[in-house]
Design an enzyme around this catalytic site. Structure first.
Site, PDB file in Angstrom:
ATOM      1  CG  ASP A 177       6.106   8.512  -2.412  1.00 57.44           C
ATOM      2  OD1 ASP A 177       5.020   8.168  -1.670  1.00 57.44           O
ATOM      3  OD2 ASP A 177       6.108   7.789  -3.245  1.00 57.44           O
TER       4      ASP A 177
ATOM      5  CD  GLU B 280      22.369  25.392   0.723  1.00 61.98           C
ATOM      6  OE1 GLU B 280      21.524  26.080  -0.274  1.00 61.98           O
ATOM      7  OE2 GLU B 280      22.955  24.402   0.427  1.00 61.98           O
TER       8      GLU B 280
HETATM    9  C1  NOJ Z   1       3.632   5.609  -1.171  1.00 65.59           C
HETATM   10  C2  NOJ Z   1       2.282   6.583  -1.305  1.00 65.59           C
HETATM   11  O1  NOJ Z   1       2.080   6.803  -0.060  1.00 65.59           O
HETATM   12  C3  NOJ Z   1       1.486   5.839  -2.164  1.00 65.59           C
HETATM   13  O2  NOJ Z   1      -0.019   6.547  -2.207  1.00 65.59           O
HETATM   14  C4  NOJ Z   1       2.106   5.719  -3.506  1.00 65.59           C
HETATM   15  O3  NOJ Z   1       1.204   4.882  -4.312  1.00 65.59           O
HETATM   16  C5  NOJ Z   1       3.422   4.663  -3.435  1.00 65.59           C
HETATM   17  N1  NOJ Z   1       3.986   5.543  -2.319  1.00 65.59           N
HETATM   18  C6  NOJ Z   1       4.186   5.173  -4.851  1.00 65.59           C
HETATM   19  O4  NOJ Z   1       4.518   6.547  -4.894  1.00 65.59           O
END
Ligand code: NOJ
Length: 587
Positions: free
Chosen positions: A232, A299
């Site tokens: 993310d 790994e």
């Molecule tokens: C991207 C994620 O896909 C989204 O849903 C989220 O709100 C933001 N990152 C923050 O984590």
């Protein structure tokens, strides 16, 4: 030129290859990966919220569809302020979704069926309920506990102005000030940075302890047997030194841009406005993190992979995330945000293949996810070219559902014909639209609240899936409850209404995925159909002995008489491909 004469077989001759990958056995290079958004996929316990037992119960749907892998959005312990992207414990399952035993069962069930599992890792920020943040709140300014996050004194003589002018991606300031305490310094309580909601404090990736912790989290899930991680905000962990002020606009999904993004076309490099230029994004330091994670994955046996969620443009910047010693894939948001326009699509496809080929990585293709308006709704907004991403409110112009679905199916068939790895967001195989008229009272996305409703937010694409048309909650779970209301049309689009029904969206996906696998399209080369390479209306290419032809124009494209149509996104009319239709042909 708009073509009116029928095409001949000669017209469909391939030009020079623009992409010619070397053979390679890594599964993720050509995988079709299905995104499960756990709270909305299937409910096992009847609380109206999807869960891991629900996923396990529906694994046969995914197997039958013909995907290779499943990526699950977060199911970790979380107060759910941002639907689980606010993680309080990276090594446990939130009771909403089940237990670690439920996870293991789901993983085993997937593996038995030959489906790989990718989990979501959220390293840019934690929840404010994470033990580290609680420790930081309790500790003094300048302490080791505070140094795991980005705490700063405020500006101004009393420290009551935020440390810089950054805005949260969800709206409002990116800084929140702590409550006053006795041990505050002369500048009063400190502030902490949160690029997203105030409940999602950004971690300090200059701190070695943060690195060690996340490597350990990777190992925790690798040891359990996961096949990869979707990372993310992969472009956000390292911020420019000194956290300098920046006057650009931080926005949901299109990212941060210097100018308002009405039509931020930069056609030559494939950019579509999906990029980020601010000092909080795409800093060189992030790449060292991915090199170390790459080593951790090495790994383990079995080609484990890292997938970058990085809203970065141009594509040449995105390619830096998938250099041979970094991540393995990156979502191609330039493709997702491209308008329904033949020339723009050809450009973004060519540039994507070129730039990823240059670093030896597969290109990915994606049209929908849990952060953007589903493509069946987006493409129904003809007047703005289908580019609206940030949610549709009841008071907004409503999409043309028929046009949206028609174009969505055509776009999907084009996407699944492209070499590389493709992502399918849960429910798009049913042709689901967004709920575009959700009342304010049921909305839950923090971006709706942080912008006082100016941004409708992402709830419309997160509505619980319909499995059994007409049943309570359309069969989402045993109680009929659904955490968001479903639009009326979901009854007709439910999975059971489409299984085995010729021409249904589900059967189109299934057929295309079967052909894609049989013809080895994912690992094939690509060559444009020369005679159509300048067409304003048609996108046509050769891939693995198949011609993929998409007609985006108003005039039907008549096919050569001897053409064998393998799959089509809509019915042909008198041997011609009508408007907004894609076909796969054997010539
Ligand atoms: C991207 C994620 O896909 C989204 O849903 C989220 O709100 C933001 N990152 C923050 O984590």
């Amino acid at each position: 030129m708009t073509r009116t004469a029928p095409l001949t077989t000669d017209d469909l001759t391939a030009g020079a290859p623009v992409h010619d990958p070397a053979a390679s056995g890594e599964w993720w290079r050509d995988a079709v990966i299905y995104q499960v958004y756990p709270r909305s996929f299937a409910d096992g316990d009847g609380d109206g919220i999807g869960d891991l037992p629900g996923v396990t119960a529906k694994l046969d749907h995914l197997k039958g569809l013909g995907v290779d892998a499943v990526w699950l959005s977060p199911f970790y312990r979380s107060p759910q302020k941002d639907a689980g992207y606010d993680v309080a414990d990276y090594r446990d399952i939130d009771p909403l979704f089940g237990t670690l035993a439920d996870f293991d069962e789901m993983l085993a069930g997937a593996h038995e069926r030959g489906l790989r599992i990718i989990v979501d890792l959220v390293p840019n920020h934690s929840s404010d309920q994470h033990v580290w943040f609680q420790e930081a709140l309790a500790a003094a300014p300048g302490s080791a506990a505070r140094d795991r996050y980005l705490f700063r004194d405020g500006r101004g003589p009393a420290g009551d102005e935020p440390p810089n002018n950054w805005q949260s991606i969800f709206g409002g300031p990116a800084w929140t000030r702590l409550a006053p305490r006795e041990d505050d310094g002369p500048l009063g309580p400190q502030w902490y940075l949160h690029l997203f909601d105030s409940s999602q404090p950004d971690l300090n990736w200059e701190n070695p302890e943060v690195h060690t912790e996340f490597e350990d989290v990777l190992r925790f899930w690798l040891d359990r047997g996961v096949d990869g991680f979707r990372v993310d905000v992969a472009h956000g962990m390292v911020k420019a030194a000194g956290l300098p002020d920046w006057d650009g606009r931080a926005a949901m999904v299109e990212g941060t841009v210097d100018e308002p993004a009405t039509d931020p076309a930069a056609p030559e490099d494939g950019s579509t406005g999906a990029g980020n230029q601010g000092p909080m994004f795409d800093q060189d330091g992030v790449h060292e993190i991915y090199r170390s994670w790459h080593r951790v994955l090495e790994e383990y046996p079995g080609d484990r992979c890292l997938v970058a969620e990085a809203w970065v443009e141009p594509l040449s910047r995105l390619a830096r995330y998938v250099r041979p010693d970094e991540m393995h894939q990156a979502f191609n948001f330039s493709f997702l945000t491209a308008p329904w326009d033949a020339a723009r699509l050809r450009t973004v496809v060519s540039v994507s293949l070129d730039t990823m080929d240059a670093v030896g990585a597969p290109t990915t293709w994606v049209l929908s996810n849990h952060d953007v308006v589903r493509h069946a709704s987006r493409f129904g907004l003809a007047e703005i070219g289908g580019r609206q991403l940030n949610g549709i409110a009841a008071t907004d112009p409503q999409p043309d559902a028929e046009l949206g679905l028609r174009r969505a199916r055509a776009a999907t068939l084009l996407m699944l014909g492209l070499p590389g790895s493709a992502y399918v967001y849960q429910g798009e195989e049913l042709g689901l639209p967004d709920h575009t008229a959700l009342p304010a009272e049921v909305r839950q996305d923090p971006s709706f609240f942080r912008t006082d409703g100016a941004e409708p937010g992402r709830d419309g694409c997160r509505v619980p899936l319909p499995w059994v048309g007409g049943a309570p909650g359309n069969g989402f779970g045993p109680s009929g409850r659904t955490w968001l209301p479903q639009p009326g049309v979901y009854a007709d689009l439910a999975a059971d209404q489409q299984y085995g029904v010729a021409g249904s969206t589900y059967e189109m996906y299934r057929t295309a995925l079967e052909l894609r696998r049989a013809e080895k399209i994912g690992t094939a080369g690509l060559a444009w159909v020369d005679a159509l390479a300048g067409s304003p209306d048609v996108v046509a290419f050769h891939v693995a002995g198949v011609v993929v032809l998409a007609n985006l124009g108003a005039t039907p494209v008549a096919l050569p008489a001897e053409t064998d149509v393998l799959v089509a996104s809509g019915d042909l009319v008198d041997g011609a491909v009508p408007s907004d239709t894609t076909v796969w042909l054997r010539v």
